[in-house]
Design an enzyme around this catalytic site. Structure first.
Site, PDB file in Angstrom:
ATOM      1  N   SER A   8       0.858  -1.192   0.000  1.00  0.00           N
ATOM      2  CA  SER A   8       0.000   0.000   0.000  1.00  0.00           C
ATOM      3  C   SER A   8       0.887   1.233   0.000  1.00  0.00           C
ATOM      4  O   SER A   8       1.591   1.505   0.982  1.00  0.00           O
ATOM      5  CB  SER A   8      -0.898   0.021   1.240  1.00  0.00           C
ATOM      6  N   HIS A  33      -1.221  -1.385  -4.312  1.00  0.00           N
ATOM      7  CA  HIS A  33      -2.477  -1.049  -3.623  1.00  0.00           C
ATOM      8  C   HIS A  33      -2.549   0.461  -3.430  1.00  0.00           C
ATOM      9  O   HIS A  33      -1.640   1.075  -2.883  1.00  0.00           O
ATOM     10  CB  HIS A  33      -2.530  -1.784  -2.286  1.00  0.00           C
ATOM     11  N   ASP A  35      -4.768   3.480  -1.972  1.00  0.00           N
ATOM     12  CA  ASP A  35      -5.820   3.803  -0.998  1.00  0.00           C
ATOM     13  C   ASP A  35      -6.366   5.215  -1.193  1.00  0.00           C
ATOM     14  O   ASP A  35      -5.680   6.194  -0.906  1.00  0.00           O
ATOM     15  CB  ASP A  35      -5.255   3.692   0.420  1.00  0.00           C
ATOM     16  N   MET A  37      -8.819   8.092  -0.072  1.00  0.00           N
ATOM     17  CA  MET A  37      -9.590   8.543   1.090  1.00  0.00           C
ATOM     18  C   MET A  37     -10.086   9.961   0.867  1.00  0.00           C
ATOM     19  O   MET A  37      -9.334  10.811   0.378  1.00  0.00           O
ATOM     20  CB  MET A  37      -8.705   8.510   2.334  1.00  0.00           C
ATOM     21  N   HIS A  66      -8.373   0.985  -4.034  1.00  0.00           N
ATOM     22  CA  HIS A  66      -9.288   0.775  -2.905  1.00  0.00           C
ATOM     23  C   HIS A  66      -9.963   2.110  -2.599  1.00  0.00           C
ATOM     24  O   HIS A  66      -9.352   2.999  -2.027  1.00  0.00           O
ATOM     25  CB  HIS A  66      -8.463   0.249  -1.711  1.00  0.00           C
ATOM     26  N   MET A  68     -12.143   4.517  -0.674  1.00  0.00           N
ATOM     27  CA  MET A  68     -12.800   4.813   0.604  1.00  0.00           C
ATOM     28  C   MET A  68     -13.421   6.195   0.431  1.00  0.00           C
ATOM     29  O   MET A  68     -12.960   7.197   0.988  1.00  0.00           O
ATOM     30  CB  MET A  68     -11.767   4.784   1.738  1.00  0.00           C
ATOM     31  N   MET A 137     -11.328  -5.857   5.406  1.00  0.00           N
ATOM     32  CA  MET A 137     -10.554  -4.950   6.254  1.00  0.00           C
ATOM     33  C   MET A 137     -10.269  -5.636   7.592  1.00  0.00           C
ATOM     34  O   MET A 137     -11.189  -6.106   8.264  1.00  0.00           O
ATOM     35  CB  MET A 137     -11.322  -3.652   6.514  1.00  0.00           C
ATOM     36  N   ASP A 179      -6.552  -6.596   4.316  1.00  0.00           N
ATOM     37  CA  ASP A 179      -5.963  -5.249   4.337  1.00  0.00           C
ATOM     38  C   ASP A 179      -6.001  -4.659   5.745  1.00  0.00           C
ATOM     39  O   ASP A 179      -7.080  -4.435   6.296  1.00  0.00           O
ATOM     40  CB  ASP A 179      -6.760  -4.354   3.369  1.00  0.00           C
TER      41      ASP A 179
HETATM   42  C1  DX5 Z   1      -6.474   1.543   5.530  1.00  0.00           C
HETATM   43  C2  DX5 Z   1      -5.948   1.154   4.170  1.00  0.00           C
HETATM   44  C3  DX5 Z   1      -4.829   0.169   4.187  1.00  0.00           C
HETATM   45  C4  DX5 Z   1      -3.596   0.653   4.867  1.00  0.00           C
HETATM   46  C5  DX5 Z   1      -2.732  -0.508   5.216  1.00  0.00           C
HETATM   47  O1  DX5 Z   1      -7.625   2.305   5.374  1.00  0.00           O
HETATM   48  O2  DX5 Z   1      -6.987   0.572   3.409  1.00  0.00           O
HETATM   49  O3  DX5 Z   1      -4.536  -0.274   2.876  1.00  0.00           O
HETATM   50  O4  DX5 Z   1      -2.850   1.546   4.096  1.00  0.00           O
HETATM   51  O5  DX5 Z   1      -1.666  -0.047   5.966  1.00  0.00           O
HETATM   52  P1  DX5 Z   1      -0.946  -0.983   7.037  1.00  0.00           P
HETATM   53  O6  DX5 Z   1      -0.413  -2.175   6.304  1.00  0.00           O
HETATM   54  O7  DX5 Z   1       0.114  -0.100   7.581  1.00  0.00           O
HETATM   55  O8  DX5 Z   1      -1.982  -1.390   8.056  1.00  0.00           O
HETATM   56 ZN    ZN Z   2      -6.490  -0.381   1.415  1.00  0.00          ZN
END
Ligand code: DX5
Ligand code: ZN
Length: 226
Positions: A8, A33, A35, A37, A66, A68, A137, A179
């Site tokens: 990620s 990956h 993320d 947000m 991903h 969010m 998750m 994840d």
């Molecule tokens: C959280 C993300 C994850 C996160 C994982 O909302 O979806 O992908 O970046 O990070 P680690 O591996 O540090 O938990």
């Molecule tokens: Zn993620």
């Protein structure tokens, strides 16, 4: 078993993002990956489709987006245009989950749903045909570097059963990605429970030697038999 490791880049050095993506690609990652947000669906803000287009030339690996974000459909369209290969989203964030999945599938991408720690498994049941991946998750979404929630292992087992039953009747395998809080110390437990794709942010980018961490994760996976 064909296990995949998905660093990620939320945990990467954003000032050198292209180099970081190239480095984990060279270190043997299978997916990038990504993320997304929005400070609305989750209480944090990361990056969007322009950053996805910007990193695309730095890797030949599939980009695993991903989302969010809420709402999701506009961002799905933006990430299709930005070169995403896989798009997953949280069903609670879409008013019409089947329609959102169809947007992804109709563009020829792989689609998936993401279940939060408290989200029920039945959210998957009516849309299995549209899914290429389920993302579970193992932390609450929004931040990297959180602790793996142990109850997720049992949930992985239950989702694996559902996906195996679907495969038995359809002949189609749906990937199961985990994840949050994944590291070399718990990756084998997640795999034994039935996960096949592993997101890791801080565990990889928090170390100086990405090859060493990814190699250690692969060694942990190779040592199990399921
Ligand atoms: C959280 C993300 C994850 C996160 C994982 O909302 O979806 O992908 O970046 O990070 P680690 O591996 O540090 O938990
Ligand atoms: Zn993620």
């Amino acid at each position: 078993m064909n296990y995949r490791i998905a660093p990620s880049i939320l945990a990467a050095d954003f000032a050198r993002l292209g180099e970081e993506v190239a480095a984990v690609t060279a270190a043997g990652a299978d997916l990038i990956h990504f993320d997304v947000m929005d400070n609305h669906y989750v209480p944090n803000l990361s990056f969007g489709p322009m950053v996805c287009s910007a990193i695309k030339p730095h890797t030949m690996l599939p980009i695993d987006v991903h989302l969010m974000v809420e709402p999701v459909d506009g961002m799905i369209q933006a990430f299709i245009a930005a070169g995403a290969d896989i798009i997953t989203f949280h069903p609670e964030a879409s008013r019409h989950v089947h329609r959102s999945l169809a947007l992804i599938k109709d563009a020829g991408l792989q689609a998936g749903l993401v279940l939060n720690p408290a989200s029920p498994i039945y959210l998957l049941e009516n849309v299995l045909e549209q899914l290429d991946m389920v993302l579970l998750m193992s932390v609450n979404p929004g931040f990297g570097g959180q602790k793996f929630i142990p109850a997720t292992l049992d949930k992985i087992r239950r989702v694996r059963q559902l996906l195996d039953a679907y495969q038995a009747e359809s002949g189609r395998r749906i990937a199961l990605e985990i994840d949050g809080g994944i590291s070399p110390t718990n990756i084998a437990a997640a795999a034994q429970a039935g996960a096949d794709t592993f997101v890791a942010g801080s565990a990889i980018f928090g170390q100086a030697d990405y090859v060493a961490v990814i190699t250690e994760m692969r060694a942990q996976l190779a040592a199990i038999s399921r």
